[in-house]
Scaffold this motif. Sequence first.
Motif, PDB file in Angstrom:
ATOM      1  N   ASP A  39       1.116  55.648  26.966  1.00 34.41           N
ATOM      2  CA  ASP A  39       0.547  56.827  26.297  1.00 34.41           C
ATOM      3  C   ASP A  39       1.439  57.056  24.872  1.00 34.41           C
ATOM      4  O   ASP A  39       1.937  58.046  24.708  1.00 34.41           O
ATOM      5  N   HIS A  40       1.954  56.014  24.161  1.00 37.78           N
ATOM      6  CA  HIS A  40       2.504  56.062  22.960  1.00 37.78           C
ATOM      7  C   HIS A  40       4.077  56.729  23.438  1.00 37.78           C
ATOM      8  O   HIS A  40       4.495  57.639  22.464  1.00 37.78           O
ATOM      9  N   ASP A  65      -3.196  56.137  22.108  1.00 36.53           N
ATOM     10  CA  ASP A  65      -2.415  56.843  20.876  1.00 36.53           C
ATOM     11  C   ASP A  65      -1.716  58.124  21.009  1.00 36.53           C
ATOM     12  O   ASP A  65      -0.592  58.350  20.304  1.00 36.53           O
ATOM     13  N   ARG A  66      -1.917  58.810  22.225  1.00 32.84           N
ATOM     14  CA  ARG A  66      -1.291  60.019  22.519  1.00 32.84           C
ATOM     15  C   ARG A  66      -1.298  60.145  23.923  1.00 32.84           C
ATOM     16  O   ARG A  66      -2.231  59.451  24.775  1.00 32.84           O
ATOM     17  N   LYS A  67      -0.579  61.271  24.404  1.00 32.10           N
ATOM     18  CA  LYS A  67      -0.341  61.593  25.916  1.00 32.10           C
ATOM     19  C   LYS A  67      -1.718  62.077  26.234  1.00 32.10           C
ATOM     20  O   LYS A  67      -1.848  63.370  25.667  1.00 32.10           O
TER      21      LYS A  67
END
Length: 239
Positions: A39-40, A65-67
């Motif tokens: 998660d990035h 791209d993100r958590k």
Amino acid sequence: MAERFLVILPTYNEGQNLPRIVPQILSQDQRLEILVVDDHSPDGTGRLANDLAGVNPRVHVLHRDRKEGLGRAYLAGFGWGLERGFDLLFEMDADFSHEPRFLKDLIAASASADLVLGSRYKTGVNVINWPMSRLLLSYFANLYARWITGLPLTDATAGFKCFRREVLTSIPLERVRSNGYAFQIEMNFRAWKKGFRLAEVPIVFTDRVEGSSKMSRAIVREGVWVVWWLRLANLFGRL
């Protein structure tokens, strides 16, 4: 054709653990492959995963791209593995709280079960290094989940699991609502209500040594209401 097994490892800041756990997982069975779902991570875990995949064809990486939470990471991993024809798909933590040596027990049990859980409470309380408050929260959360849902499990919140692909293809994954530890309860409940065979094998759970816990109050709150939603959704045919 030989069976193919996929261990899904969600990661967020697991750079200290990932290079050590990957070879231990792969050594348990030649059929095992790994999908790191990162998660990035700001600590560079994703880059480390790429390096590992670059030297070993049994290691794969899915970057997000993100958590977005544990449940969303596993759902992404399930989709990736199903598309590529894996027969058994595993959930497993990357922080050594789930010891790779128990993968063999999950694989063996999957011969006669569709969903196998590595249980911390099957043969008593097999948890190491947890503070008493965390242990009591986990233990009574399982009693609560079993009381509300009827799940025939000693450890409904367990995160060390083995799914046969037929279980995952039968569950409408796009309708799975929970994301924290309640995600484990929901997936178990959906599989059980579909008539699949559930089994538990005893494991020893050791709390992480490196990194930090992902537990939060929001995760606990989600677990409190999700079990009631599952019960009512099943009652009214909306699961």
